[in-house]
Design an enzyme around this catalytic site. Sequence first.
Site, PDB file in Angstrom:
ATOM      1  N   LYS A 154       0.799  -1.229   0.000  1.00  0.00           N
ATOM      2  CA  LYS A 154       0.000   0.000   0.000  1.00  0.00           C
ATOM      3  C   LYS A 154       0.829   1.276   0.000  1.00  0.00           C
ATOM      4  O   LYS A 154       0.433   2.273  -0.592  1.00  0.00           O
ATOM      5  CB  LYS A 154      -0.959  -0.004   1.195  1.00  0.00           C
ATOM      6  CG  LYS A 154      -0.269   0.034   2.548  1.00  0.00           C
ATOM      7  CD  LYS A 154      -1.265  -0.246   3.675  1.00  0.00           C
ATOM      8  CE  LYS A 154      -0.607  -0.115   5.023  1.00  0.00           C
ATOM      9  NZ  LYS A 154      -1.284  -0.898   6.064  1.00  0.00           N
TER      10      LYS A 154
ATOM     11  N   ARG B 285      -7.276  -1.072  17.309  1.00  0.00           N
ATOM     12  CA  ARG B 285      -7.743  -0.803  15.962  1.00  0.00           C
ATOM     13  C   ARG B 285      -8.680  -1.964  15.634  1.00  0.00           C
ATOM     14  O   ARG B 285      -9.540  -2.274  16.430  1.00  0.00           O
ATOM     15  CB  ARG B 285      -6.568  -0.636  14.991  1.00  0.00           C
ATOM     16  CG  ARG B 285      -6.954   0.187  13.762  1.00  0.00           C
ATOM     17  CD  ARG B 285      -5.798   0.434  12.798  1.00  0.00           C
ATOM     18  NE  ARG B 285      -5.491  -0.764  12.014  1.00  0.00           N
ATOM     19  CZ  ARG B 285      -4.537  -0.808  11.085  1.00  0.00           C
ATOM     20  NH1 ARG B 285      -3.801   0.271  10.823  1.00  0.00           N
ATOM     21  NH2 ARG B 285      -4.307  -1.902  10.408  1.00  0.00           N
TER      22      ARG B 285
HETATM   23  C1  LIG Z   1      -0.325  -1.618   6.617  1.00  0.00           C
HETATM   24  C2  LIG Z   1      -0.535  -2.928   7.272  1.00  0.00           C
HETATM   25  C3  LIG Z   1       0.556  -3.808   7.458  1.00  0.00           C
HETATM   26  C4  LIG Z   1       1.971  -3.438   7.104  1.00  0.00           C
HETATM   27  O1  LIG Z   1       2.492  -2.575   8.072  1.00  0.00           O
HETATM   28  P1  LIG Z   1       4.046  -2.124   8.071  1.00  0.00           P
HETATM   29  O2  LIG Z   1       4.211  -1.442   9.361  1.00  0.00           O
HETATM   30  O3  LIG Z   1       4.226  -1.246   6.892  1.00  0.00           O
HETATM   31  O4  LIG Z   1       4.843  -3.374   7.970  1.00  0.00           O
HETATM   32  C5  LIG Z   1       0.290  -5.040   8.033  1.00  0.00           C
HETATM   33  N1  LIG Z   1      -0.961  -5.385   8.419  1.00  0.00           N
HETATM   34  C6  LIG Z   1      -2.017  -4.569   8.263  1.00  0.00           C
HETATM   35  C7  LIG Z   1      -3.361  -5.018   8.716  1.00  0.00           C
HETATM   36  C8  LIG Z   1      -1.836  -3.310   7.699  1.00  0.00           C
HETATM   37  O5  LIG Z   1      -2.889  -2.493   7.555  1.00  0.00           O
END
Ligand SMILES: *Cc1c(COP(=O)(O)O)cnc(C)c1O
Length: 360
Positions: free
Chosen positions: A36, A134
């Site tokens: 993302k 969250r």
């Molecule tokens: C964005 C996201 C990740 C990745 O997080 P990083 O800190 O960039 O490794 C993993 N799991 C979920 C649910 C996310 O939304």
Amino acid sequence: MYPKLLIKEDKLRQNLKAVAKIVKEQGGCSLMIVTKALCADPKLIDILVSSSEVDFVADSRIKNVASFSSKVRMAGKKTVLLRIPMMCELAMVAKHVDLCFISEIETIKALDQEAKKLGKVQDVLLMVDLGDLREGVFFKNEGELQETIKTIAEMENINLYGIGVNLTCYGAIIPKNDNLSQLVEIAEKIEREYNVTLSMVSGGNSSSVYLIPKGEMPEGINNLRLGESFLLGNDTAYETKIDGTCDDGLILQAQIVELKEKPSLPIGEVGVDAFGQKPYYEDRGIMKRAIIAVGKQDVDIDSMIPLDERIEIMGGSSDHIILDVTRASEYKLGDIVEFKLGYGGMLKAATSPYVEKVFE
Ligand SMILES: *Cc1c(COP(=O)(O)O)cnc(C)c1O
């Protein structure tokens, strides 16, 4: 054209190898790479699908997953939707997503209907909230957990692929052996009580990586989901660097559009800046100030670091960033200034349509 986000493929490949070595070799986990932060750029997807280390390619936006689903599936890897889905996107989920993160019973029921229409069984990963607050069923709500699992078990077109947790996002809670062990316990309880096997117990994002070299990752966690640690080499639990990674795979370049000597203190009554903030100034006398043509519409000013250590960021507005280049006097109008990026800076630069993304 500038501003430009340079994305260095060899450095990303190096980071991929480094995180895979820890997560897969040392940790015995499967590797889910999260796209993302670079908006699932097709060139990034090419790097991931050509790597034997990547098992899952994940994004939070269904649009992004739809853009890469056929490529990823053709490479024998699975597509994942990380953000628990909106009701309005469930038809697209059933079509493009191999593994969907989920937390609401009503959504599970609606997704079952969409999967039925396609004659498929949709794998889901139930999110459990261990205290970061969250997404996920709150771990102390035994009743809700039971009811959710029971509902999934009754759905013909939904399969409980596993459970997972997200930490260090909203509540900034750090993953530890004790909280992740609770996730493993919940997984074992589900397996016992429902006589099922969970394929995945996903122990978090980049903030969980550090546990593996320390030997503190609980047995039973068998997947991690990595964005920032792969892209920027960051251990996001304690803000250290992950062994073998580099932090300069992404470089923002911007061009100087004005270069003048001016005082360091503005003249006149001080109100608020363009973003409603009261600015703070330090009197440094006459400074050499450069304006680069990139601003808050494109980057996060607090999340960019000049590669040239003599340069200091003074501030900025929507379209301009002001730099103190007094100690770097050779810069000329039209020169390019380069920056390393933090997570916020990367996210914004990659998302801004005004920043050209260039893979090299
Ligand atoms: C964005 C996201 C990740 C990745 O997080 P990083 O800190 O960039 O490794 C993993 N799991 C979920 C649910 C996310 O939304």
